[in-house]
Motif scaffolding. Structure first.
Motif, PDB file in Angstrom:
ATOM      1  N   ASP A 111      77.046  -5.365  35.094  1.00  0.00           N
ATOM      2  CA  ASP A 111      78.067  -6.142  35.798  1.00  0.00           C
ATOM      3  C   ASP A 111      78.969  -6.895  34.825  1.00  0.00           C
ATOM      4  O   ASP A 111      80.141  -7.150  35.140  1.00  0.00           O
ATOM      5  CB  ASP A 111      77.406  -7.102  36.784  1.00  0.00           C
ATOM      6  CG  ASP A 111      76.697  -6.361  37.919  1.00  0.00           C
ATOM      7  OD1 ASP A 111      77.253  -5.354  38.385  1.00  0.00           O
ATOM      8  OD2 ASP A 111      75.592  -6.773  38.308  1.00  0.00           O
ATOM      9  N   ASN A 112      78.445  -7.271  33.651  1.00  0.00           N
ATOM     10  CA  ASN A 112      79.302  -7.813  32.598  1.00  0.00           C
ATOM     11  C   ASN A 112      80.353  -6.795  32.193  1.00  0.00           C
ATOM     12  O   ASN A 112      81.529  -7.123  32.032  1.00  0.00           O
ATOM     13  CB  ASN A 112      78.458  -8.205  31.384  1.00  0.00           C
ATOM     14  CG  ASN A 112      78.040  -9.662  31.385  1.00  0.00           C
ATOM     15  OD1 ASN A 112      78.821 -10.536  31.039  1.00  0.00           O
ATOM     16  ND2 ASN A 112      76.799  -9.920  31.786  1.00  0.00           N
ATOM     17  N   TYR A 115      82.988  -6.422  34.827  1.00  0.00           N
ATOM     18  CA  TYR A 115      83.632  -7.655  35.267  1.00  0.00           C
ATOM     19  C   TYR A 115      85.170  -7.604  35.238  1.00  0.00           C
ATOM     20  O   TYR A 115      85.824  -7.972  36.232  1.00  0.00           O
ATOM     21  CB  TYR A 115      83.127  -8.838  34.438  1.00  0.00           C
ATOM     22  CG  TYR A 115      83.771 -10.145  34.806  1.00  0.00           C
ATOM     23  CD1 TYR A 115      83.346 -10.855  35.923  1.00  0.00           C
ATOM     24  CD2 TYR A 115      84.823 -10.670  34.054  1.00  0.00           C
ATOM     25  CE1 TYR A 115      83.938 -12.048  36.290  1.00  0.00           C
ATOM     26  CE2 TYR A 115      85.426 -11.860  34.416  1.00  0.00           C
ATOM     27  CZ  TYR A 115      84.988 -12.546  35.528  1.00  0.00           C
ATOM     28  OH  TYR A 115      85.593 -13.719  35.880  1.00  0.00           O
TER      29      TYR A 115
END
Length: 270
Positions: A111-112, A115
């Motif tokens: 998810d980083n 992002y």
């Protein structure tokens, strides 16, 4: 007796574009910390589709320079354009030196990476496709659903670079991205950045404190003086890519590295 009108402010000098092939144009850049000038009326042209390394004495403002260009540090004066556009209209990526602080610890690693795509409100199917492309490109073997603090430093920095590349930036800034990595991981990421560059020709601006690294990765090495910083010399290195480790012992590489070292030592002694 009537008061005279205040004298008008002097007109700013006209913006002078860079030569053909310029991607980033810096004009009249001024930055002070307290009374000490770091940059004063500094001009710079960075080429499109090249890797430029910035090298110079400690404290000369290498990281501050790319932070100002990337919009992370405000200018005291000056103007910066990207292909004639403002930063607001330009898609950039940034790889920080301290990957531990750069990654969001409350988000899983995958998810980083995704992002900036979610921030841009890209559809989920596009996000999945782009993340899968990056996973294949960087030959990721570690577990992306884990949180960043559960990964090694090299794995965190790999994910940080993937995140910076996710939105397919026009310009990628890298601030000493290998300084906290072991040599094996440094060699791996150097090669992967070259692979990305060969495929995309993304303009890259690299700050490095390692002269060998700067020359090896760059098409152009920008050597700065002590503060107030100016350009001591610009060195071109035209070896084709991809560059393997054998380049480090070739006569042209050795000659250019020695020349850069000579200029660096001259500036340090000033």
């Amino acid at each position: 007796m009537p008061l005279s009108a205040p004298a008008p402010e002097p007109a700013a000098p006209p913006f002078v574009p860079g030569p053909p092939g310029t991607h980033i144009t810096v004009r009249g850049l001024t930055k002070r910390f307290g009374a000490a000038p770091l940059y004063e009326s500094f001009d710079l042209d960075l080429p499109r589709g090249r890797i430029v390394a910035i090298f110079g004495p400690n404290g000369c403002g290498k990281s501050t320079l790319i932070n100002m260009i990337a919009g992370l540090v405000p200018l005291d004066a000056g103007e910066i354009l990207f292909d004639g556009k403002s930063l607001r209209d330009t898609k950039i990526g940034y790889v920080f030196q301290n990957y531990r602080d750069a990654m969001f610890p409350w988000l899983r690693t995958v998810d980083n990476i995704a992002y900036p795509l979610r921030l841009a409100r890209r559809p989920e199917h596009e996000i999945r496709r782009r993340v899968e492309e990056l996973i294949a490109s960087f030959e990721v073997q570690f577990d992306l659903p884990r949180y960043p603090y559960e990964l090694s430093g090299g794995q965190q920095q790999t994910a940080s670079i993937m995140r910076a590349l996710a939105p397919e930036p026009e310009v990628l800034f890298l601030d000493e991205p290998f300084s906290a990595l072991d040599y094996e991981m440094t060699l791996f990421i150097r090669q992967k950045l070259q692979d990305v560059f060969c495929r995309t020709r993304t303009t890259m601006v690299l700050v490095s404190h390692d002269l060998e690294e700067a020359v090896y990765l760059a098409d152009r090495v920008l050597l700065l003086t002590k503060r107030p910083a100016r350009i001591a010399e610009t060195i071109e290195y035209a070896r084709p890519r991809p560059r393997g480790l054998e380049a480090l012992s070739e006569p042209e590489f050795v000659r250019i590295k020695a020349h850069c070292l000579e200029i660096f030592q001259r500036e340090v002694r000033r």
